[in-house]
Design an enzyme around this catalytic site. Structure first.
Site, PDB file in Angstrom:
ATOM      1  N   LYS A  54      36.480  32.810  24.443  1.00 24.03           N
ATOM      2  CA  LYS A  54      37.197  32.276  25.604  1.00 24.03           C
ATOM      3  C   LYS A  54      38.616  31.851  25.207  1.00 24.03           C
ATOM      4  O   LYS A  54      39.585  32.146  25.910  1.00 24.03           O
ATOM      5  CB  LYS A  54      36.427  31.089  26.211  1.00 24.03           C
ATOM      6  CG  LYS A  54      35.161  31.529  26.942  1.00 24.03           C
ATOM      7  CD  LYS A  54      34.202  30.377  27.285  1.00 24.03           C
ATOM      8  CE  LYS A  54      32.910  30.940  27.899  1.00 24.03           C
ATOM      9  NZ  LYS A  54      31.901  29.915  28.196  1.00 24.03           N
ATOM     10  N   GLN A  98      31.155  23.698  27.027  1.00 23.34           N
ATOM     11  CA  GLN A  98      30.197  24.763  26.746  1.00 23.34           C
ATOM     12  C   GLN A  98      28.779  24.214  26.726  1.00 23.34           C
ATOM     13  O   GLN A  98      28.494  23.199  26.100  1.00 23.34           O
ATOM     14  CB  GLN A  98      30.551  25.423  25.395  1.00 23.34           C
ATOM     15  CG  GLN A  98      29.717  26.636  25.041  1.00 23.34           C
ATOM     16  CD  GLN A  98      29.946  27.835  25.971  1.00 23.34           C
ATOM     17  OE1 GLN A  98      31.023  27.995  26.552  1.00 23.34           O
ATOM     18  NE2 GLN A  98      28.938  28.663  26.126  1.00 23.34           N
ATOM     19  N   ASP A 121      34.407  26.510  35.661  1.00 21.93           N
ATOM     20  CA  ASP A 121      33.058  27.091  35.625  1.00 21.93           C
ATOM     21  C   ASP A 121      32.447  27.105  37.035  1.00 21.93           C
ATOM     22  O   ASP A 121      31.455  27.789  37.280  1.00 21.93           O
ATOM     23  CB  ASP A 121      32.138  26.215  34.753  1.00 21.93           C
ATOM     24  CG  ASP A 121      31.945  26.762  33.345  1.00 21.93           C
ATOM     25  OD1 ASP A 121      31.962  27.994  33.186  1.00 21.93           O
ATOM     26  OD2 ASP A 121      31.749  25.943  32.428  1.00 21.93           O
TER      27      ASP A 121
HETATM   28  N1  GUN Z   1      26.744  28.551  28.378  1.00 25.70           N
HETATM   29  C1  GUN Z   1      26.296  29.777  28.715  1.00 25.70           C
HETATM   30  N2  GUN Z   1      27.004  30.273  29.744  1.00 25.70           N
HETATM   31  C2  GUN Z   1      27.924  29.342  30.066  1.00 25.70           C
HETATM   32  C3  GUN Z   1      28.955  29.285  31.043  1.00 25.70           C
HETATM   33  O1  GUN Z   1      29.165  30.198  31.853  1.00 25.70           O
HETATM   34  N3  GUN Z   1      29.693  28.156  31.039  1.00 25.70           N
HETATM   35  C4  GUN Z   1      29.482  27.144  30.179  1.00 25.70           C
HETATM   36  N4  GUN Z   1      30.251  26.070  30.279  1.00 25.70           N
HETATM   37  N5  GUN Z   1      28.529  27.150  29.272  1.00 25.70           N
HETATM   38  C5  GUN Z   1      27.768  28.261  29.217  1.00 25.70           C
END
Ligand code: GUN
Length: 295
Positions: A54, A98, A121
């Site tokens: 990311k 995350q 998100d």
């Molecule tokens: N963990 C797995 N997928 C995601 C996501 O799309 N966003 C976040 N913040 N954590 C994750």
């Protein structure tokens, strides 16, 4: 006839090129550079790899990208304080914590502390509600990526039978909701099946578009798929290791036999995965554009 393989990698690249141009324009016109902070709690290897990807994607688009690594034993109070710090930082437009985070911390409390206008998100109830009533600011990243893949592959969604396998808050529920909206790339008739569904195959065999987020390998086999259907595989299962020692990825769909029968199929890896990060970038840019318009 074998299915057309939908390359998320290729579509994601296309969209990122569009986003890069829009980012340059935003910076040129307003002086606002999109800022994204990713917060990683602990050292879960999958999370480390997602957060790294990311951050890299953000930098490549010309964003200001900050990664906050905090120890697994951070207190809930200190993690909340960190979120609050970035809520109040006008150079940061997107905040991502995350998941999963360690059990001693209430993850909902953390996610709901993020300013909804920085919630890239789209997990905050405010953004979930906005999506449900058809007035989204941000769409959740994986569902948004799925919808883009469907639309950009030329698959018709108008009046289509969409069957979603799985009812998670991150994928199943939001994608079902998005596909039934009175909107472009949606307007579908949606069915959601799950672990308590009586006869899952009876439903999946009706699907023109089958979206699989079941969380189990080979949850969908060829006998469950209609001839010519578009099959979107959201699964990420790590089973075994490759020769180089890396975890081997597979989806939730029994790929080869289903690809023989379907009209379209997404591979794992290289299908939905690259789209999720791309949609996060899109949301961050959107947040920065909204912030710039309020200056
Ligand atoms: N963990 C797995 N997928 C995601 C996501 O799309 N966003 C976040 N913040 N954590 C994750």
């Amino acid at each position: 006839m074998a299915a057309q393989v939908i390359s998320g990698k290729k579509v994601a690249k296309e969209i990122r090129e569009e986003l890069k141009i829009e980012t340059e324009k935003l910076i040129r016109d307003t002086g606002v550079q999109p800022g994204l902070v990713t917060i990683l709690v602990g050292e879960n290897p999958a999370s480390v790899s997602y957060v790294t990807a990311k951050g890299k994607a953000a930098k490549k688009l010309g964003f200001n990208s900050i990664q906050e690594n905090v120890p697994a034993d951070i207190s809930e109070e200190n993690l909340l304080a960190l979120v609050e710090k970035y809520n109040n930082d006008s150079s940061i437009h997107g905040i991502l914590v995350q998941l999963p985070i360690p059990k001693h911390i209430n993850d909902k409390k953390i996610l709901y502390a993020i300013d909804p206008d920085k919630d890239v998100d789209a997990f905050h109830p405010m953004n979930v509600g906005r999506m449900v009533i058809g007035e989204p600011v941000f769409l959740p990243c994986t569902p948004a990526g799925i919808q883009e893949l469907i639309v950009r592959s030329g698959v018709n969604t108008e009046g289509a039978e969409v069957v979603v396998v799985g009812r998670s808050n991150i994928v199943g529920k939001p994608i079902a909701n998005m596909m039934l909206q009175k909107a472009k790339g949606a307007n579908s008739t949606v069915t959601v099946v799950h672990t308590r569904t009586r006869d899952m195959a009876e439903h999946t065999r009706r699907a023109d578009i089958l979206i699989v987020a079941a969380g189990a390998p080979k949850a969908v086999t060829a006998d469950m798929v209609k001839e010519g259907a578009a099959v979107i595989d959201v699964g990420v299962n790590r089973i075994g290791t490759t020769e180089s020692g890396k975890a081997k990825l597979c989806g939730d769909v029994d790929y080869e036999p289903v690809a023989e029968k379907a009209g379209y199929i997404t591979p794992v890896p290289g299908g939905v995965g690259p789209m999720t990060i791309t949609m996060l970038m899109k949301n961050t840019l959107k947040a920065a554009q909204v912030a710039a318009s309020k200056k």
